[in-house]
Each structure stands twice: as structure tokens, then as C-alpha cells.
Design a protein around this motif. Structure first.
Motif, PDB file in Angstrom:
ATOM      1  N   ARG A 232      46.439  -9.040  46.882  1.00 38.58           N
ATOM      2  CA  ARG A 232      46.429  -9.209  45.442  1.00 38.58           C
ATOM      3  C   ARG A 232      47.566 -10.152  45.044  1.00 38.58           C
ATOM      4  O   ARG A 232      48.624 -10.178  45.678  1.00 38.58           O
ATOM      5  CB  ARG A 232      46.597  -7.858  44.725  1.00 38.58           C
ATOM      6  N   ALA A 233      47.342 -10.907  43.963  1.00 39.56           N
ATOM      7  CA  ALA A 233      48.354 -11.837  43.457  1.00 39.56           C
ATOM      8  C   ALA A 233      48.476 -11.691  41.952  1.00 39.56           C
ATOM      9  O   ALA A 233      47.581 -11.160  41.280  1.00 39.56           O
ATOM     10  CB  ALA A 233      47.996 -13.282  43.820  1.00 39.56           C
ATOM     11  N   ALA A 244      50.974  -9.208  46.790  1.00 38.40           N
ATOM     12  CA  ALA A 244      51.020  -8.002  47.614  1.00 38.40           C
ATOM     13  C   ALA A 244      49.995  -8.207  48.720  1.00 38.40           C
ATOM     14  O   ALA A 244      48.788  -8.283  48.444  1.00 38.40           O
ATOM     15  CB  ALA A 244      50.683  -6.756  46.796  1.00 38.40           C
ATOM     16  N   LEU A 245      50.465  -8.367  49.956  1.00 42.00           N
ATOM     17  CA  LEU A 245      49.577  -8.576  51.099  1.00 42.00           C
ATOM     18  C   LEU A 245      49.456  -7.252  51.849  1.00 42.00           C
ATOM     19  O   LEU A 245      50.389  -6.837  52.544  1.00 42.00           O
ATOM     20  CB  LEU A 245      50.125  -9.672  52.013  1.00 42.00           C
ATOM     21  N   CYS A 246      48.328  -6.594  51.685  1.00 40.29           N
ATOM     22  CA  CYS A 246      48.091  -5.281  52.285  1.00 40.29           C
ATOM     23  C   CYS A 246      46.967  -5.386  53.302  1.00 40.29           C
ATOM     24  O   CYS A 246      46.069  -6.234  53.178  1.00 40.29           O
ATOM     25  CB  CYS A 246      47.725  -4.251  51.220  1.00 40.29           C
ATOM     26  N   SER A 247      46.971  -4.515  54.292  1.00 47.95           N
ATOM     27  CA  SER A 247      45.940  -4.563  55.325  1.00 47.95           C
ATOM     28  C   SER A 247      45.690  -3.164  55.879  1.00 47.95           C
ATOM     29  O   SER A 247      46.535  -2.267  55.760  1.00 47.95           O
ATOM     30  CB  SER A 247      46.348  -5.499  56.468  1.00 47.95           C
ATOM     31  N   ARG A 274      55.515  -3.822  40.660  1.00 41.29           N
ATOM     32  CA  ARG A 274      54.896  -2.482  40.629  1.00 41.29           C
ATOM     33  C   ARG A 274      53.388  -2.595  40.416  1.00 41.29           C
ATOM     34  O   ARG A 274      52.606  -1.908  41.088  1.00 41.29           O
ATOM     35  CB  ARG A 274      55.522  -1.651  39.518  1.00 41.29           C
ATOM     36  N   ALA A 275      52.961  -3.485  39.506  1.00 42.61           N
ATOM     37  CA  ALA A 275      51.526  -3.659  39.259  1.00 42.61           C
ATOM     38  C   ALA A 275      50.817  -4.154  40.513  1.00 42.61           C
ATOM     39  O   ALA A 275      49.730  -3.665  40.874  1.00 42.61           O
ATOM     40  CB  ALA A 275      51.309  -4.622  38.104  1.00 42.61           C
ATOM     41  N   LEU A 276      51.412  -5.125  41.213  1.00 40.95           N
ATOM     42  CA  LEU A 276      50.808  -5.648  42.438  1.00 40.95           C
ATOM     43  C   LEU A 276      50.766  -4.581  43.532  1.00 40.95           C
ATOM     44  O   LEU A 276      49.764  -4.455  44.246  1.00 40.95           O
ATOM     45  CB  LEU A 276      51.613  -6.857  42.935  1.00 40.95           C
ATOM     46  N   LEU A 277      51.855  -3.842  43.670  1.00 42.11           N
ATOM     47  CA  LEU A 277      51.895  -2.794  44.684  1.00 42.11           C
ATOM     48  C   LEU A 277      50.796  -1.768  44.453  1.00 42.11           C
ATOM     49  O   LEU A 277      50.065  -1.387  45.382  1.00 42.11           O
ATOM     50  CB  LEU A 277      53.270  -2.121  44.671  1.00 42.11           C
ATOM     51  N   LEU A 278      50.647  -1.317  43.241  1.00 36.67           N
ATOM     52  CA  LEU A 278      49.617  -0.319  42.941  1.00 36.67           C
ATOM     53  C   LEU A 278      48.219  -0.899  43.136  1.00 36.67           C
ATOM     54  O   LEU A 278      47.318  -0.214  43.642  1.00 36.67           O
ATOM     55  CB  LEU A 278      49.794   0.210  41.521  1.00 36.67           C
ATOM     56  N   ASP A 279      48.016  -2.165  42.750  1.00 35.11           N
ATOM     57  CA  ASP A 279      46.717  -2.812  42.998  1.00 35.11           C
ATOM     58  C   ASP A 279      46.407  -2.836  44.489  1.00 35.11           C
ATOM     59  O   ASP A 279      45.284  -2.541  44.917  1.00 35.11           O
ATOM     60  CB  ASP A 279      46.727  -4.251  42.472  1.00 35.11           C
TER      61      ASP A 279
END
Length: 327
Positions: A232-233, A244-247, A274-279
Motif C-alpha cells: 500500500r502507498a 507499507a510493503l507487506c507480504s 499509521r493509516a498505511l500500516l493498518l491498510d
């Protein structure tokens, strides 16, 4: 005996032999399992957990000349320990040559660990000579804070701690807090498509601009390993200001990882991180993850712990990098 194994003093009955490939992976995994209780290994760690034979095989396949840069400690035909070496160039142009050793607890305290260390340092010096990198080369080693034996061995051999990472876990992705309703005017968040890759890469790379001991990350490496399903960006207008680069962990798809969370310096403290982390965490949950992990530097100047702990992450083990001059 090869030159790379000559001169290493092991107790009677023990010997070194080179790594031989597939036949060794199960025994190497058994060594890691045998160390777990003594060293208080966090088996679910995304930094250094408890690898399967398949994961060790995968890591070995990615290493350069594994038959020369991995060595096994044998006793009566059984593998009781092993060491590995790998290297990379860091942002300040230093070449880091990192070794890592594992030895079953029942064989510690006999000088075997010191012999493994001596082998690794000798092998690294030969590699450095081949590479022609002596001017900027340093020797490195890792140890978890809970690995008391390895820590004592490294400190006694002249290594010094240079930084550490702390891993955090969010135990239940069903319990995420609700997102804050307000973001700066004009801010939007959304998925990262292939057309956004360079901007996302640059956002992360720039965030490490003042961070020491970090590995270079070429754009092509970023592309080669990209899986943007849970990325998410955030944008303000057309400018990407955070990612936020999640996998999902490939070997355990119930575990998600926040690999990178970066917000441009001039846009921090506005709720974007915080918004990116939660997304990103919601995306992991939608893909089947039930827990999430991340790690961050203990010297982080941006108080990211406060953010992570505010959404439910809790600290686990600490992972320490040590260094020693080549000479």
C-alpha cells in the motif's frame, strides 16, 4: 584436507567437511532444532527462526559457491554443527563479509566454536583477497541477544556490537484497531501497481539515507522480488509520500510480515504511517494471515515502536550485528 580446512584445531573425534548439497539439509535443520531450547530461538521469527530443510536448501542455493563457503562439523559421521559465509556491499561502500555458526549445545565449551570462527575468518580473508576488496572489507557476525554462548565467543574474539534489530509480533490480526478518520488534506492511500514500483523503491531507499550498516538495494533487486499483493502507498496529489510493503510468508501462509514502512521525512507525524500500516495489515488478513511480524532498529530515531505498539505489536527477541576489522 583442503587449504580452507587446514590448521583448524578440533577436539579428537571431530572433523570439518565441506557442504555437499541436498544430503546435508536435513542434518543442518536438525542442528538448528537442537539449538532452539538453549538459545531461546523464536521459532516463528522472520529475522532468524527455525528453518526447515527446504528453507536451508533454498538459502544455500542462493549463496555463492556454497561448497566452499559452508562447512560442517562432524562427529562419528553425524553433523553436529555448521558455519556459513555470505557478503554484500553496504551504502557507505564497505563490503561486509558475514559468517554465522551453529553448534549443538552438548558440544560447546570444547573449543569447537573457536575453531569454526577461525575457519570462517580464514576463509573470508581468502575471499577478500580474491575480490580485491581489502581496503573497505570488514568481518561481521550475527547473534541473538538470547544466544549467550555465541555472544561470549564473539566478544572474546574481538568483535564489537554495531547495531541491533528488535522483532515485534502482532498475535491476532482479527483485533486491529479502527483507522483514524483524518488524514492531511489531499492524501489518499491505495494499492501499488507496477507503474509505481520505482517511486515505492525510492521512498524506501531514501528513508535509509542516514542509516548506517545498511545493504545496498538496487532497483532491479526490488523488482525481481516484488509481490505487491499486500503493498500500500500514500499520495498527496501525484507525489508518493509513504509505503507499507507487506507480504505473506511463503513457508507459512498464516504469518504476514511488514517488510518496510516508510514515510517521507517531511510528511511524518501526520497519521500517514499509521493509516498505511493498518491498510497493509488488513491486506495480510484478507490473504489468510492470522499473525504479523516486523523488525526495526533499536536506534530508530523516529519512535516507530510507539506506532507499532499502538496497533498491538509486542517485542520479541533482539538480533545483534557484530563487526571486527579484517586485519
Amino acid at each position: 584436507m583442503s587449504d580452507d580446512m587446514a590448521g583448524q584445531d578440533l577436539p579428537a573425534g571431530f572433523e570439518f567437511r565441506p557442504y555437499r548439497g541436498d544430503e546435508d539439509h536435513g542434518a543442518m535443520a536438525a542442528v538448528r532444532l537442537g539449538c532452539a531450547e538453549r538459545d531461546r530461538v523464536d521459532v516463528h521469527s522472520v529475522v532468524e527462526g527455525l528453518p526447515t530443510a527446504a528453507e536451508i536448501a533454498e538459502a544455500s542455493a542462493k549463496s555463492e559457491e556454497p561448497a566452499k563457503n559452508q562447512i560442517l562439523v562432524m562427529l562419528d559421521g553425524s553433523v553436529v554443527g555448521y558455519s556459513t559465509i555470505r557478503w554484500w556491499q553496504e551504502r557507505d561502500d564497505a563490503w561486509l563479509y558475514l559468517h554465522r555458526g551453529y553448534l549443538l549445545p552438548e558440544h560447546r565449551g570444547q573449543g569447537i566454536g573457536s575453531a569454526m570462527l577461525s575457519w570462517a575468518e580464514g576463509r573470508i580473508r581468502r575471499i577478500v583477497e580474491q575480490h580485491g576488496t581489502a581496503r573497505t572489507a570488514v568481518i561481521g557476525a550475527n547473534a541473538m541477544a538470547s544466544e549467550k554462548d555465541a555472544t561470549a565467543l564473539l566478544l572474546a574474539a574481538g568483535y564489537r556490537r554495531v547495531f541491533s534489530l528488535v522483532e515485534l509480533e502482532l498475535g491476532d490480526l482479527r483485533q486491529l484497531p479502527e483507522p483514524d478518520s483524518e488524514l492531511p488534506a489531499g492524501t489518499r492511500t491505495g494499492p501499488i501497481g507496477t507503474s509505481h514500483y520505482r517511486a515505492a523503491w525510492r521512498t524506501v531507499v531514501d528513508s535509509y539515507g542516514d542509516t548506517g550498516f545498511t545493504q545496498r538495494w538496487p532497483f532491479q533487486d526490488f523488482v525481481d522480488n516484488a509481490d505487491s499483493t499486500c503493498w500500500r502507498a500514500a499520495w498527496i496529489g501525484q507525489d508518493m509520500v509513504g509505503v507499507a510493503l507487506c507480504s505473506i510468508r511463503r513457508h507459512d501462509r498464516t504469518v504476514g510480515e511488514v517488510e518496510e514502512l516508510s514515510v517521507r521525512t517531511d510528511r511524518q507525524r501526520l497519521g500517514i504511517g499509521r493509516a498505511l500500516l493498518l491498510d497493509g495489515l488488513r491486506s495480510l488478513r484478507e490473504q489468510g494471515a492470522t499473525t504479523a511480524r516486523l523488525f526495526t532498529g533499536t536506534a530508530n530515531p523516529h519512535r516507530s515502536y510507539d506506532l507499532y505498539e499502538s496497533v498491538g505489536f509486542r517485542r520479541q527477541n533482539e538480533y545483534v550485528r557484530y563487526r571486527k576489522p579484517l586485519a
